[in-house]
Scaffold this active site. Structure first.
Site, PDB file in Angstrom:
ATOM      1  N   ARG A  29       3.732   7.707 -18.097  1.00 23.42           N
ATOM      2  CA  ARG A  29       4.254   6.764 -19.097  1.00 23.42           C
ATOM      3  C   ARG A  29       5.876   7.314 -19.453  1.00 23.42           C
ATOM      4  NH1 ARG A  29      -0.150   7.317 -23.372  1.00 23.42           N
ATOM      5  NH2 ARG A  29      -0.721   8.833 -21.908  1.00 23.42           N
TER       6      ARG A  29
ATOM      7  N   ARG B 156      -9.746  11.659 -26.355  1.00 17.13           N
ATOM      8  CA  ARG B 156     -11.175  12.045 -25.536  1.00 17.13           C
ATOM      9  C   ARG B 156     -10.494  13.476 -24.537  1.00 17.13           C
ATOM     10  NH1 ARG B 156      -9.020   7.205 -23.391  1.00 17.13           N
ATOM     11  NH2 ARG B 156      -8.031   7.486 -21.359  1.00 17.13           N
ATOM     12  N   LEU B 157     -11.747  13.960 -24.394  1.00 13.35           N
ATOM     13  CA  LEU B 157     -11.813  15.233 -23.746  1.00 13.35           C
ATOM     14  C   LEU B 157     -11.663  14.968 -22.121  1.00 13.35           C
ATOM     15  CD1 LEU B 157     -14.249  17.320 -25.746  1.00 13.35           C
ATOM     16  CD2 LEU B 157     -11.729  17.199 -26.061  1.00 13.35           C
ATOM     17  N   SER B 158     -11.770  13.981 -21.776  1.00  8.32           N
ATOM     18  CA  SER B 158     -11.685  13.569 -20.201  1.00  8.32           C
ATOM     19  C   SER B 158     -12.219  14.516 -19.336  1.00  8.32           C
ATOM     20  CB  SER B 158     -10.297  13.570 -19.818  1.00  8.32           C
ATOM     21  OG  SER B 158      -9.713  12.368 -20.398  1.00  8.32           O
TER      22      SER B 158
ATOM     23  N   LEU C 292      -0.786  37.443 -21.592  1.00  9.59           N
ATOM     24  CA  LEU C 292      -1.303  36.216 -21.830  1.00  9.59           C
ATOM     25  C   LEU C 292      -1.952  35.874 -20.248  1.00  9.59           C
ATOM     26  CD1 LEU C 292      -1.547  33.255 -22.845  1.00  9.59           C
ATOM     27  CD2 LEU C 292       0.506  32.771 -21.557  1.00  9.59           C
TER      28      LEU C 292
ATOM     29  N   ARG D  56      -4.522  17.552 -26.860  1.00  7.30           N
ATOM     30  CA  ARG D  56      -4.358  16.697 -25.963  1.00  7.30           C
ATOM     31  C   ARG D  56      -2.974  15.779 -26.177  1.00  7.30           C
ATOM     32  NH1 ARG D  56      -7.939  12.735 -22.491  1.00  7.30           N
ATOM     33  NH2 ARG D  56      -6.416  11.697 -21.194  1.00  7.30           N
TER      34      ARG D  56
ATOM     35  N   ASP E  62      -1.125  14.984 -20.933  1.00  6.13           N
ATOM     36  CA  ASP E  62      -1.102  13.726 -20.709  1.00  6.13           C
ATOM     37  C   ASP E  62       0.316  13.007 -21.150  1.00  6.13           C
ATOM     38  OD1 ASP E  62      -2.236  11.228 -19.559  1.00  6.13           O
ATOM     39  OD2 ASP E  62      -3.367  10.957 -21.700  1.00  6.13           O
TER      40      ASP E  62
ATOM     41  N   ARG F 149       6.678   7.541 -11.144  1.00  7.36           N
ATOM     42  CA  ARG F 149       5.791   8.413 -11.781  1.00  7.36           C
ATOM     43  C   ARG F 149       5.989   9.911 -11.277  1.00  7.36           C
ATOM     44  NH1 ARG F 149       0.967   6.552 -14.010  1.00  7.36           N
ATOM     45  NH2 ARG F 149       0.154   8.514 -13.175  1.00  7.36           N
TER      46      ARG F 149
ATOM     47  N   HIS G 143       6.048  13.613 -13.506  1.00  9.26           N
ATOM     48  CA  HIS G 143       5.302  14.985 -12.821  1.00  9.26           C
ATOM     49  C   HIS G 143       5.990  16.088 -12.818  1.00  9.26           C
ATOM     50  CE1 HIS G 143       1.693  12.643 -12.751  1.00  9.26           C
ATOM     51  NE2 HIS G 143       1.862  11.950 -11.614  1.00  9.26           N
TER      52      HIS G 143
ATOM     53  N   THR H  93     -10.972  16.377 -10.965  1.00 10.62           N
ATOM     54  CA  THR H  93     -11.899  15.882  -9.897  1.00 10.62           C
ATOM     55  C   THR H  93     -11.762  14.393  -9.835  1.00 10.62           C
ATOM     56  OG1 THR H  93     -13.722  15.873 -11.408  1.00 10.62           O
ATOM     57  CG2 THR H  93     -13.694  17.728 -10.020  1.00 10.62           C
ATOM     58  N   GLU H  94     -11.240  13.771 -10.869  1.00 10.64           N
ATOM     59  CA  GLU H  94     -11.134  12.308 -10.686  1.00 10.64           C
ATOM     60  C   GLU H  94      -9.997  11.923 -10.216  1.00 10.64           C
ATOM     61  OE1 GLU H  94     -14.350  13.326 -12.982  1.00 10.64           O
ATOM     62  OE2 GLU H  94     -12.294  13.901 -13.586  1.00 10.64           O
TER      63      GLU H  94
END
Length: 223
Positions: free
Chosen positions: A12, A177-179, A120, A171, A8, A21, A25, A54-55
């Site tokens: 920002r 949060r785990l989102s 891995l 995170r 995450d 943005r 990325h 998915t969001e």
């Protein structure tokens, strides 16, 4: 050891650098290679990365289109990195919603690395949501005759079937949060949160977290 990362802070980071943005990325994609190669050399067996949820389809159309383009470029560009570093690539999530070209590239990379590598395993979560994963798992169970709802049976229907549960979840970006990421698999994961934005996340910070992880007493509900 199974390490999961919620990457995450790309947006920002871009804002801090007075850029769009998409530049965040792009930097974030570079960081994936650095962290993955570090994990490959650090006796970590599984590395799960939350790449596209998915969001995330709710984001502006131009940003989503760029993320899909970036994913395609990443899969092609990093193929040699996987092979040279002995890394197995695996995707989780409902990739049927992605373009046919992306689906073919994902499957091709999975097949080649699984045939040629044994180090891995990097797990890229694409169009993934833990609730959606559970929904799809229950649909699979429902298609079986005389199925029983048991933990072992549910686990076998998940996208991560055959992969150990998450030991350590990190995170970046300051949110705590785990989102909707690997909720079933992270039931007993040790959680780490950092203010560091993903493009600034370093192998040194990750190494410090891993040292702390090994110092924690994991009781799994026991004494």
């Amino acid at each position: 050891m199974h390490l999961a990362l919620i990457m995450d802070g790309n947006g920002r980071w871009a804002k801090q650098h007075l850029k769009a943005r998409i530049f965040g990325h792009k930097e974030g994609a570079k960081k994936i290679r650095e962290i993955t190669e570090f994990c490959a050399k650090s006796n970590i067996e599984y590395l799960s990365l939350y790449a596209f949820s998915t969001e995330n389809w709710k984001r502006p159309k131009a940003e989503v289109e760029y993320l899909m383009k970036l994913l395609g470029e990443y899969l092609i560009k990093e193929r040699q990195t996987y092979l040279q570093s002995n890394i197995i690539f695996k995707s989780i999530g409902d990739i049927s919603k992605l373009s046919l070209e992306l689906q073919q590239e994902i499957k091709s990379l999975e097949e080649q690395t699984q045939a040629q590598c044994n180090g891995l395993t990097q797990i890229l979560a694409l169009n993934y949501g833990a609730k959606d994963e559970l929904r799809r798992a229950f649909l699979k169970l429902n298609q079986k005759e005389n199925f029983e709802i048991e933990e072992e049976g549910i686990a076998k229907m998940l996208d991560t079937s055959g992969i150990p549960d998450v030991d350590m979840l990190v995170r970046t970006g300051g949110e705590m949060r785990l989102s909707n990421f690997l909720l079933w698999q992270s039931a007993y994961a040790e959680l780490f949160f950092t203010q560091t934005l993903w493009p600034n996340f370093s192998t040194q910070e990750l190494e410090s977290m891993i040292i702390e992880f090994h110092q924690r007493n994991r009781r799994f509900g026991g004494l």
